[in-house]
Structures are given as C-alpha cells and as structure tokens.
Design an enzyme around this catalytic site. Structure first.
Site, PDB file in Angstrom:
ATOM      1  N   GLU A   1      36.080  57.584 144.937  1.00  6.11           N
ATOM      2  CA  GLU A   1      35.285  56.452 145.427  1.00  6.11           C
ATOM      3  C   GLU A   1      35.709  56.192 146.865  1.00  6.11           C
ATOM      4  OE1 GLU A   1      32.794  55.203 143.955  1.00  6.11           O
ATOM      5  OE2 GLU A   1      33.080  56.105 141.979  1.00  6.11           O
TER       6      GLU A   1
ATOM      7  N   CYS B   1      34.524  47.610 149.729  1.00 10.12           N
ATOM      8  CA  CYS B   1      33.836  48.901 149.872  1.00 10.12           C
ATOM      9  C   CYS B   1      32.330  48.745 150.023  1.00 10.12           C
ATOM     10  CB  CYS B   1      34.118  49.796 148.660  1.00 10.12           C
ATOM     11  SG  CYS B   1      35.865  50.159 148.405  1.00 10.12           S
TER      12      CYS B   1
END
Length: 478
Positions: A249, A285
């Site tokens: 990720e 993020c």
C-alpha cells in the site's frame, strides 16, 4: 487488564545496547528511548514466530475468531489509554486518535467474523471428459510467518489491518513499526497476548526499517511481506521478495471533481474537503490533495473553502478542540513549506495558509497550480489542498487520471451518466461518488493501481492474500 509498553521495551532492550530517542511530534520533546534491535533479534523473532505457527495453524476457526473478538473488547475497554498513546507518539489530535481506536475495534471485529467465513468451493470435475466419479473442492490454508512493515500515520489501525487478517487464518506475524510510532503496535501485541493468542504468534521488533526489513524480506521462513509506505520502498521490496507473497500500500495524491450540478451544496462540500484535506495535517494516504472544480462554481467554492479552513484550530493535540498540531518531524514540515514556495514561484496563487505555525504548517489552499508542481504531481503528505478550475467534466477526468498514482478518487455530481462515466474511467482502485476520496471503511476492498500499490487490503480481501489455496479431488469410483 492493562498494557505497559515500557515493560515490552525493557525486554527488547535486553538484546541490544543501542537505543534511539522517540520524539513527541508536537512538542519535539523526548518521550523515551527505543531499543535499536539487532539483526539477531529479528532472526530470533522469525524463529519463534515459525514455532508459534505450529500452534496457530491447529487452532479452529472458532478459536481464532474468539481471540480476535476478545482483543477488540479489550481495546474498547482501554480506549483512552490507546488514544493517549497515539497522541503522544504521532501528535494526532485526541478526537482523531479516539476515532482511530474505534476503527481498530471494528477492524478486529471484522477479522473475527471473517475467521469463521473463509470457505472454498466445490468443483464439477465431470464437466471435463474423463472427470466423472470424483468429488472435488478447494480449501484455504495459512501460509506461515507474515512480516508487516507499518507507517507512522495510523500507528494502531494500519497495524491492525495487517495483524487481524494474518491471525484470522492461522498465520503468525512480526510487526516492524515505523521508528517514530512503535508504542501503539506494542500495546496491540500485548492485548493480543491477553486475549489468548499463542505465545510469540505476534511480535514487535523496533529499530531501523531498511536494515530489519531486509531480514524479513530475505529470510526463507517469512512467507509474506505486507508493507505500507512510500512507492520507492515498495518497489524495492517487490524487486527483492522473490517468490514471497507481497502486499504493498503505497503513495497517492487523491483527486476530487466538483461538478456544477451540485452548486447548491458547495458549502457542505467545502466543509468535507476541509476534513479530507487537513485532518491529521494531511498526513493520510488518501488525503484530498487535488480538487478540480467546474468553472461556473469555482470562485464560490474557493470562498467557502477559505472560510472553513481558517476556522481550524492549531494547538495541543490532547485537547478536544484541537484540529491541527505539529507535523511528524521538522524535515517533513520544511519539505511541505519548500513545495508550497516552489508552487508559488511557478505561478500558483495562495488563497490561505502557507506559513509555519508552531511545529506545523498552516492549512494551505493553492489555486492555478501547474500540473507538474510537486504539490500537484507528488504526494504532499501535509496540509495542502490544490484547487484548480476546469471547463467541464471531461477535462476533470483527464486531469484526475494524469497521475502516477491511482488509489482513491472522489466525484460530487447529481448527473447520473456522468457519475457512471467517472466510476468506470477513473484509473484508481476505489471511486467514491458524492463522497471524498478520503473515505475508507475498514471492511471494504482497498488497493491501488499504478504506483499506489500491489494487492489488496480490507479484511476479507487481505485474508485472501494471506492463504494458500489447495485443490482436493476424491475418486469415489476407484
């Protein structure tokens, strides 16, 4: 029962004579000394984890589910302690820290549920010539030791997103937390022990990420690496991992389009963008970074956004009234300021912010930003929102896709065909219609395209990345 990260650190310190200071991001004061674990400590942890796997894989689905459910209840009972630890080590304001604890409880509950649901399928072998007389099916089995390398920005819940799925299917896990935020993961490991997890099924090893992470990547007894962090590190891990399973990720610069069909909702949308762009100083993020607004409504939207942004309160993260606090470190603070200055020199216009405030950066809105400015084409990971005007939805779609990243994107529109067009043509893993790209529920699939990642998280989907599928056939006519 209570958690005591000091006791855990003392045990780690027995294996090394080196430490590094853990710094409070808001005050820049030292919290405690963190053991700089040795290579031998990591190798010993892998050995212990491999031994614990022999016990984990024998647990029933019900037993694993119960352990995870117990852990969720224990964390909920210690919500205040967990939240204060998140504040201490990450500088996250307390109300957002409490929200992270709540999400962690939900994450483990979802893992508990999925532990009971992992099922294969029956396969009709008689669909092929010569296949008659056989019953066939698939099962899923745990893979072994999982190495988890986690970031600083969600020091509890992003760890739980790796720990929960790994344990749900009978694996063991070693967590190498971010050097700046190891305490929350230690508390999680202690709760897992209290919840009835076999000894050493979860371990936390503190210290230098590249050095200790390399051992996890190279060791033959580690079956999978799950990593959340920068694209450069993620690409290195994938290049070095060989035949190990890998989930990555990575970075993002989330884009949002606001169509003129929602002109009556601009104030509400602006309030949402403030939350999506500036929560935890934009150190998220999927922080809302690039906003494209239809030219018919751009000035009105910018005014609403400016007013809402300037109401945010910078201060002590332990106070409920605080919206913003110090960034994770001085280097990150200076990088964000440098990128803002660079964008202004390249022709961008400053709407608000762009200055130092304490150990943070004032929430910043920029417009007329060139697409190749760092604040637009790279991941800012700071309190900066870029708002540019577009003439129509087609132009917005092209600009949103003009990125090396592809994690989340959002669209606000009341035009149904337009919504479906964005949903199908945006080059991202998740499209949120009439929501911010900063939206994430802990059971939804979560993974990126391009430089944003490889593989999927979200409990059910992460589990499928942490098992081996086995095919079994029984010839009952033999």
């Amino acid at each position: 029962m209570s958690t005591d990260w000091k006791r855990y650190l003392d045990n780690l310190a027995l294996g090394t004579n080196k430490t590094y200071p853990l710094i409070n991001p808001h005050t820049r004061e030292a919290i405690t000394d963190i053991p700089e674990c040795t290579n031998n400590q990591m190798e010993d942890a892998i050995s212990k984890s491999n031994e614990a796997f022999q016990k984990m894989k024998k647990l029933t689905s019900e037993e694993r589910s119960t352990i995870l459910d117990n852990a969720a209840r224990l964390i909920a009972a210690q919500k205040e302690a967990f939240a204060r630890t998140i504040v201490l080590e990450s500088g996250k304001p307390i109300r957002f820290a409490k929200g992270e604890v709540d999400r962690t409880v939900e994450t483990l509950k979802f893992a508990s549920t999925e532990a009971r649901k992992l099922e294969g399928e029956s396969i009709r072998l008689d669909a092929a010539p010569g296949g008659a007389g056989r019953d066939a099916y698939t099962i899923f089995q745990p893979i072994g030791v999982v190495g988890a390398i986690t970031p600083f920005n969600f020091p509890l819940n992003l760890v739980a997103h790796k720990v929960g799925p790994a344990l749900a299917v009978g694996n063991t896990i070693i967590v190498k937390p971010a050097e700046k935020t190891p305490l929350s993961s230690i508390m999680l490991a202690q709760v897992m022990d209290q919840a009835g997890l076999p000894k050493d099924a979860i371990q936390v090893i503190t210290g230098d990420g590249p050095r200790l992470g390399k051992i996890l990547i190279d060791h033959p007894d580690v079956a999978k690496i799950t990593f959340t962090g920068s694209p450069d590190v993620g690409k290195f891990i994938k290049s070095q991992a060989g035949l190990k399973k890998v989930t990555l990720e990575l970075g993002n610069n989330s884009a949002l389009y606001i169509d003129n069909s929602v002109k009556d909702k601009l104030k509400d949308v602006a309030q949402k963008v403030v939350v999506g762009g500036f929560s935890y100083n934009g150190q998220v993020c999927i922080s809302t970074q690039r906003v494209y607004v239809h030219e018919d409504i751009s000035e009105e939207f910018l005014q609403h956004l400016k007013v809402a942004t300037e109401t945010l309160v910078y201060g002590d993260p332990n106070k409920d009234t605080t919206d913003l606090s110090g960034m994770i470190d001085e280097k990150s603070q200076q990088r964000v300021l440098d990128w803002i200055e660079e964008a202004l020199n390249e022709g961008a216009r400053l709407i608000t912010g762009g200055e130092v405030i304490g150990n943070g950066v004032k929430p910043t809105i920029l417009t007329n930003v060139p697409s190749d400015s760092k604040v637009s084409c790279q991941e800012v990971f700071g309190p900066v929102v870029v708002v540019n005007t577009v003439s129509n939805a087609e132009a917005a779609l092209a600009k949103m896709n003009d990125s090396q990243y592809g994690l989340n994107a959002g669209v606000f529109t009341y035009t149904l065909p337009q919504a479906f067009k964005f949903a199908h043509q945006l080059e991202v893993g998740q499209v949120l219609i009439n929501d911010l790209p900063t939206l994430r529920f802990d059971h939804m699939p979560y993974g990126g395209l391009k430089s944003s990642g490889y593989g999927y998280e979200g409990i059910k989907y992460a589990i499928r990345e942490m098992v081996n599928m086995k095919f079994i056939s029984i010839n009952y006519q033999f």
